[in-house]
Design an enzyme around this catalytic site. Structure first.
Site, PDB file in Angstrom:
ATOM      1  N   ALA A   9     -57.156  21.054  10.634  1.00  0.00           N
ATOM      2  CA  ALA A   9     -57.072  19.728  11.253  1.00  0.00           C
ATOM      3  C   ALA A   9     -55.680  19.452  11.803  1.00  0.00           C
ATOM      4  O   ALA A   9     -55.291  18.302  11.977  1.00  0.00           O
ATOM      5  CB  ALA A   9     -57.452  18.661  10.223  1.00  0.00           C
ATOM      6  N   ARG A  15     -56.929  15.112  23.688  1.00  0.00           N
ATOM      7  CA  ARG A  15     -57.947  14.554  24.578  1.00  0.00           C
ATOM      8  C   ARG A  15     -58.491  13.205  24.110  1.00  0.00           C
ATOM      9  O   ARG A  15     -59.183  12.516  24.854  1.00  0.00           O
ATOM     10  CB  ARG A  15     -59.094  15.568  24.759  1.00  0.00           C
ATOM     11  CG  ARG A  15     -58.738  16.641  25.755  1.00  0.00           C
ATOM     12  CD  ARG A  15     -59.788  17.726  25.792  1.00  0.00           C
ATOM     13  NE  ARG A  15     -59.654  18.635  24.652  1.00  0.00           N
ATOM     14  CZ  ARG A  15     -60.532  19.601  24.363  1.00  0.00           C
ATOM     15  NH1 ARG A  15     -61.603  19.762  25.103  1.00  0.00           N
ATOM     16  NH2 ARG A  15     -60.332  20.393  23.338  1.00  0.00           N
ATOM     17  N   LYS A  22     -56.903  12.506  15.679  1.00  0.00           N
ATOM     18  CA  LYS A  22     -58.330  12.618  16.001  1.00  0.00           C
ATOM     19  C   LYS A  22     -59.221  12.562  14.767  1.00  0.00           C
ATOM     20  O   LYS A  22     -60.212  11.817  14.747  1.00  0.00           O
ATOM     21  CB  LYS A  22     -58.577  13.926  16.761  1.00  0.00           C
ATOM     22  CG  LYS A  22     -60.036  14.167  17.053  1.00  0.00           C
ATOM     23  CD  LYS A  22     -60.260  15.281  18.049  1.00  0.00           C
ATOM     24  CE  LYS A  22     -60.227  16.640  17.414  1.00  0.00           C
ATOM     25  NZ  LYS A  22     -60.546  17.701  18.388  1.00  0.00           N
ATOM     26  N   GLY A  75     -52.141  28.147  16.702  1.00  0.00           N
ATOM     27  CA  GLY A  75     -53.503  28.668  16.832  1.00  0.00           C
ATOM     28  C   GLY A  75     -54.251  28.649  15.507  1.00  0.00           C
ATOM     29  O   GLY A  75     -53.654  28.524  14.438  1.00  0.00           O
ATOM     30  N   GLY A 138     -66.046  29.363  22.338  1.00  0.00           N
ATOM     31  CA  GLY A 138     -65.952  30.815  22.304  1.00  0.00           C
ATOM     32  C   GLY A 138     -67.350  31.416  22.410  1.00  0.00           C
ATOM     33  O   GLY A 138     -68.310  30.869  21.869  1.00  0.00           O
ATOM     34  N   ASN A 173     -69.733  30.265  19.488  1.00  0.00           N
ATOM     35  CA  ASN A 173     -69.180  30.267  18.140  1.00  0.00           C
ATOM     36  C   ASN A 173     -69.028  28.820  17.682  1.00  0.00           C
ATOM     37  O   ASN A 173     -68.261  28.054  18.252  1.00  0.00           O
ATOM     38  CB  ASN A 173     -67.807  30.970  18.177  1.00  0.00           C
ATOM     39  CG  ASN A 173     -67.041  30.786  16.870  1.00  0.00           C
ATOM     40  OD1 ASN A 173     -67.645  30.740  15.804  1.00  0.00           O
ATOM     41  ND2 ASN A 173     -65.724  30.691  16.971  1.00  0.00           N
ATOM     42  N   ARG A 336     -68.094 -15.958   4.129  1.00  0.00           N
ATOM     43  CA  ARG A 336     -67.006 -14.986   3.996  1.00  0.00           C
ATOM     44  C   ARG A 336     -66.183 -15.248   2.758  1.00  0.00           C
ATOM     45  O   ARG A 336     -66.367 -16.283   2.091  1.00  0.00           O
ATOM     46  CB  ARG A 336     -66.105 -15.033   5.248  1.00  0.00           C
ATOM     47  CG  ARG A 336     -65.423 -16.366   5.425  1.00  0.00           C
ATOM     48  CD  ARG A 336     -64.605 -16.437   6.703  1.00  0.00           C
ATOM     49  NE  ARG A 336     -63.999 -17.753   6.842  1.00  0.00           N
ATOM     50  CZ  ARG A 336     -62.744 -18.048   6.477  1.00  0.00           C
ATOM     51  NH1 ARG A 336     -61.969 -17.113   5.953  1.00  0.00           N
ATOM     52  NH2 ARG A 336     -62.282 -19.276   6.626  1.00  0.00           N
ATOM     53  N   LYS A 354     -66.773 -20.489   2.807  1.00  0.00           N
ATOM     54  CA  LYS A 354     -65.719 -19.558   2.376  1.00  0.00           C
ATOM     55  C   LYS A 354     -65.349 -19.816   0.928  1.00  0.00           C
ATOM     56  O   LYS A 354     -65.147 -20.971   0.549  1.00  0.00           O
ATOM     57  CB  LYS A 354     -64.479 -19.736   3.260  1.00  0.00           C
ATOM     58  CG  LYS A 354     -63.392 -18.729   2.996  1.00  0.00           C
ATOM     59  CD  LYS A 354     -61.981 -19.318   3.061  1.00  0.00           C
ATOM     60  CE  LYS A 354     -61.607 -20.017   1.782  1.00  0.00           C
ATOM     61  NZ  LYS A 354     -60.208 -20.474   1.740  1.00  0.00           N
ATOM     62  N   ASN A 380     -77.356 -31.669  -1.296  1.00  0.00           N
ATOM     63  CA  ASN A 380     -77.536 -31.540   0.147  1.00  0.00           C
ATOM     64  C   ASN A 380     -76.243 -31.949   0.855  1.00  0.00           C
ATOM     65  O   ASN A 380     -75.686 -33.008   0.581  1.00  0.00           O
ATOM     66  CB  ASN A 380     -78.681 -32.453   0.602  1.00  0.00           C
ATOM     67  CG  ASN A 380     -79.019 -32.201   2.063  1.00  0.00           C
ATOM     68  OD1 ASN A 380     -79.720 -31.257   2.384  1.00  0.00           O
ATOM     69  ND2 ASN A 380     -78.502 -33.050   2.942  1.00  0.00           N
TER      70      ASN A 380
HETATM   71  C1  UD1 Z   1     -62.395  26.924  18.494  1.00  0.00           C
HETATM   72  C2  UD1 Z   1     -62.780  28.402  18.442  1.00  0.00           C
HETATM   73  C3  UD1 Z   1     -63.954  28.628  19.381  1.00  0.00           C
HETATM   74  C4  UD1 Z   1     -65.110  27.746  18.956  1.00  0.00           C
HETATM   75  C5  UD1 Z   1     -64.689  26.297  18.878  1.00  0.00           C
HETATM   76  C6  UD1 Z   1     -65.779  25.477  18.192  1.00  0.00           C
HETATM   77  C7  UD1 Z   1     -60.704  29.597  18.014  1.00  0.00           C
HETATM   78  C8  UD1 Z   1     -59.635  30.451  18.618  1.00  0.00           C
HETATM   79  N1  UD1 Z   1     -61.646  29.197  18.857  1.00  0.00           N
HETATM   80  O1  UD1 Z   1     -61.970  26.621  19.805  1.00  0.00           O
HETATM   81  O2  UD1 Z   1     -64.362  29.997  19.342  1.00  0.00           O
HETATM   82  O3  UD1 Z   1     -66.198  27.891  19.856  1.00  0.00           O
HETATM   83  O4  UD1 Z   1     -63.504  26.125  18.087  1.00  0.00           O
HETATM   84  O5  UD1 Z   1     -65.441  24.126  18.218  1.00  0.00           O
HETATM   85  O6  UD1 Z   1     -60.683  29.378  16.833  1.00  0.00           O
HETATM   86  N2  UD1 Z   1     -56.126  23.807  14.663  1.00  0.00           N
HETATM   87  C9  UD1 Z   1     -55.120  23.871  13.723  1.00  0.00           C
HETATM   88  N3  UD1 Z   1     -53.982  24.543  14.042  1.00  0.00           N
HETATM   89  C10 UD1 Z   1     -53.787  25.143  15.229  1.00  0.00           C
HETATM   90  C11 UD1 Z   1     -54.819  25.056  16.186  1.00  0.00           C
HETATM   91  C12 UD1 Z   1     -55.983  24.381  15.864  1.00  0.00           C
HETATM   92  O7  UD1 Z   1     -55.251  23.358  12.612  1.00  0.00           O
HETATM   93  O8  UD1 Z   1     -52.733  25.724  15.429  1.00  0.00           O
HETATM   94  C13 UD1 Z   1     -57.363  23.081  14.333  1.00  0.00           C
HETATM   95  C14 UD1 Z   1     -57.641  21.913  15.239  1.00  0.00           C
HETATM   96  O9  UD1 Z   1     -57.152  20.715  14.685  1.00  0.00           O
HETATM   97  C15 UD1 Z   1     -59.183  21.889  15.294  1.00  0.00           C
HETATM   98  C16 UD1 Z   1     -59.580  23.324  15.018  1.00  0.00           C
HETATM   99  O10 UD1 Z   1     -58.445  23.965  14.477  1.00  0.00           O
HETATM  100  O11 UD1 Z   1     -59.719  21.065  14.273  1.00  0.00           O
HETATM  101  C17 UD1 Z   1     -60.032  24.055  16.270  1.00  0.00           C
HETATM  102  O12 UD1 Z   1     -58.994  24.067  17.217  1.00  0.00           O
HETATM  103  P1  UD1 Z   1     -59.275  23.816  18.750  1.00  0.00           P
HETATM  104  O13 UD1 Z   1     -58.001  23.923  19.468  1.00  0.00           O
HETATM  105  O14 UD1 Z   1     -60.097  22.593  18.931  1.00  0.00           O
HETATM  106  O15 UD1 Z   1     -60.144  25.117  19.100  1.00  0.00           O
HETATM  107  P2  UD1 Z   1     -61.237  25.222  20.234  1.00  0.00           P
HETATM  108  O16 UD1 Z   1     -60.566  25.479  21.509  1.00  0.00           O
HETATM  109  O17 UD1 Z   1     -62.175  24.090  20.128  1.00  0.00           O
HETATM  110 MG    MG Z   2     -62.151  22.018  19.323  1.00  0.00          MG
END
Ligand code: UD1
Ligand code: MG
Length: 454
Positions: A9, A15, A22, A75, A138, A173, A336, A354, A380
């Site tokens: 998370a 976005r 989020k 990532g 993915g 995925n 309330r 209240k 009443n």
């Molecule tokens: C990811 C998957 C994709 C899949 C999709 C499903 C990867 C590389 N790709 O893509 O195959 O179809 O989810 O929804 O995993 N996060 C971290 N640290 C980071 C990056 C991300 O904690 O450095 C967390 C984000 O908060 C999020 C989750 O990992 O909750 C997924 O990251 P996000 O960037 O949304 O991946 P997608 O592009 O959706």
């Molecule tokens: Mg995502």
């Protein structure tokens, strides 16, 4: 063996265009992350580590879950690596899920755990879904795509790295995995970042495990909507309507009539008795309990309310209040701040109550304000009457006895006590305590119970 999970998370969720992280956005009365955590717990996962970022981390205290801060979002593979460094190697299975997938239910987490089997060489099970237009997801690349889903999974290719042929694959995925923990540790160290986004992809573990002679088991879900992620507020609204529909269905199956689930807004853990009917445009939230055979709505809001049986609340608001059996509220009333209504109380249009206790059978049918008061049985309250409870400095109480008849347009200036059986005329302004049985008129109120002295 008890299962463990890593929930990612740490992403910024840009976005959402929001100051709020989020995964903390509300979805049917709970933050998005709550839904993922509760589905994991329901599936028997007893140890959860949430990967967060430095801003999000302090906000997760209410979840009572272990967190690990990922200082920079390099990532999903990097995030899992950091989580693994923080947990003891113990063997068994580790579930990995993303915090922005609130629609996932318990069964998906159970199925994916059941499919991983390190002894048989299956190091990873992952949830896949077929969907018409997998846009940013993915893609699942199988050994011979033309041979369909009978083929072994070879790797996952992120949308941004896909060839046009790979983009045409309709199997995606979902982002829910069950790994053999030792094999995940071994593999995650070898994930690199040479790809379109320069990120460490968790999904690269698929190819690496297969190259090391392990098997990867796909776990297809029947309905792709249950694994949709939420990336912006449009997807949040879609997710909300799915979750809300599920909540409505639970209650409908348990004997509640919901006239229009699309405009009835519920939260988890509500108690609603059988044969209660909920009319359109009604929101029920907080810790609310509704008895049997009630009629709620249309266009009503109940938050932290406790209702007995056969209660009617129509076009009204009830917050943090308790209503006895057969109470009638509305239209256009507000209860309330700890209003407590005994059985058979009637509250009509444009009445606000209240922090007041109204005993059995009390009626305030039109245009009144009862604040910081107690009203005895069967009394009443006339139209247009108010308790003047605030003297500019503090709130004061009004006590009204049993069988009292307060006339129209009275002002009861608190603190004041009005005894049993008192009757007041229209427009009376009560500024002093009234004895039981007294009759009052005028401003300031005078007694007409005894003949005036000559
Ligand atoms: C990811 C998957 C994709 C899949 C999709 C499903 C990867 C590389 N790709 O893509 O195959 O179809 O989810 O929804 O995993 N996060 C971290 N640290 C980071 C990056 C991300 O904690 O450095 C967390 C984000 O908060 C999020 C989750 O990992 O909750 C997924 O990251 P996000 O960037 O949304 O991946 P997608 O592009 O959706
Ligand atoms: Mg995502």
């Amino acid at each position: 063996m008890s299962a463990r999970a890593i929930v990612l998370a740490a992403g910024k969720g840009t976005r959402m265009k929001s100051a709020r992280p989020k995964v903390l956005h509300d979805l049917c009365g709970r933050p998005m992350l709550w839904w993922v955590l509760s589905a994991l717990r329901a599936a028997g996962v007893d140890e959860i580590v949430v990967v967060t970022n430095p801003e999000l981390d302090p906000l997760l205290a209410p979840f009572e879950v272990r967190t690990v801060v990922q200082p920079e979002q390099l990532g999903t593979g990097h995030a899992v690596k950091i989580a693994l460094e923080a947990i003891e190697p113990r063997g068994g299975c580790v579930v990995v899920a993303y915090g922005d997938m609130p629609l996932v239910d318990r069964t998906i987490f159970e199925d994916v755990q059941a499919a991983v089997d390190p002894d048989a060489g299956t190091a990873l099970a992952l949830v896949t879904a077929r969907m018409p237009l997998p846009s940013g997801f993915g893609r699942i690349v199988r050994s011979d795509p033309s041979a369909g889903s009978g083929q072994a999974v070879e790797r996952i290719v992120e949308a941004k790295d896909c060839t046009p042929e790979q983009l045409a694959v309709d199997e995606m995925n979902a982002g829910i995995y069950a790994f053999s923990e030792p094999m995940l540790r071994e593999t995650i160290a070898r994930v690199g970042n040479e790809n379109a986004q320069g990120e460490y992809y968790l999904t690269d573990t698929v190819e690496l495990l297969i190259a090391a002679g392990r098997r990867v088991a796909p776990v297809p879900v029947a309905d792709y909507r249950s694994v949709l992620g939420v990336n912006d507020r449009v997807e949040l609204a879609d997710a909300r309507s799915i979750v809300n529909r599920r909540l409505c269905e639970e209650h409908m199956r348990a004997g509640v009539t919901i006239v229009d689930p699309a405009t009835t807004y519920l939260v988890p853990e509500l108690v609603i008795g059988a044969d209660t009917t909920i009319y359109p445009g009604t929101a029920i939230a907080g810790t609310t309990r509704i008895g049997a055979r009630c009629r709620i709505g249309p266009h009503s809001r109940l938050v932290g309310a406790s209702l007995g049986d056969d209660v009617t609340v129509t076009e009204s608001v009830v917050v943090d209040s308790t209503l006895g059996d057969r109470v009638w509220v509305g239209p256009y009333a507000q209860l309330r701040g700890g209003a407590t209504l005994g059985p058979d109380v009637r509250i009509g249009n444009f009445v606000e109550v209240k922090k007041s206790d109204l005993a059995a059978g009390v009626k305030a049918n039109h245009l009144a304000y009862l604040g910081d008061s107690s009203v005895g049985p069967r009394s009443n309250i006339g139209a247009g009457t108010i308790t003047a409870n605030f003297d500019g400095v503090q709130k004061n109480r009004t006590k009204i006895g049993a069988d009292v008849k307060i006339g129209s347009n009275n002002t009861l200036v608190a603190p004041v006590t009005i005894g049993d059986n008192v009757v007041t005329g229209a427009g009376t302004v009560v500024i002093r305590d009234a004895e039981a049985g007294d009759k009052l008129v005028g401003n300031p109120a005078r007694s007409i119970a005894k003949p005036a002295e000559t």
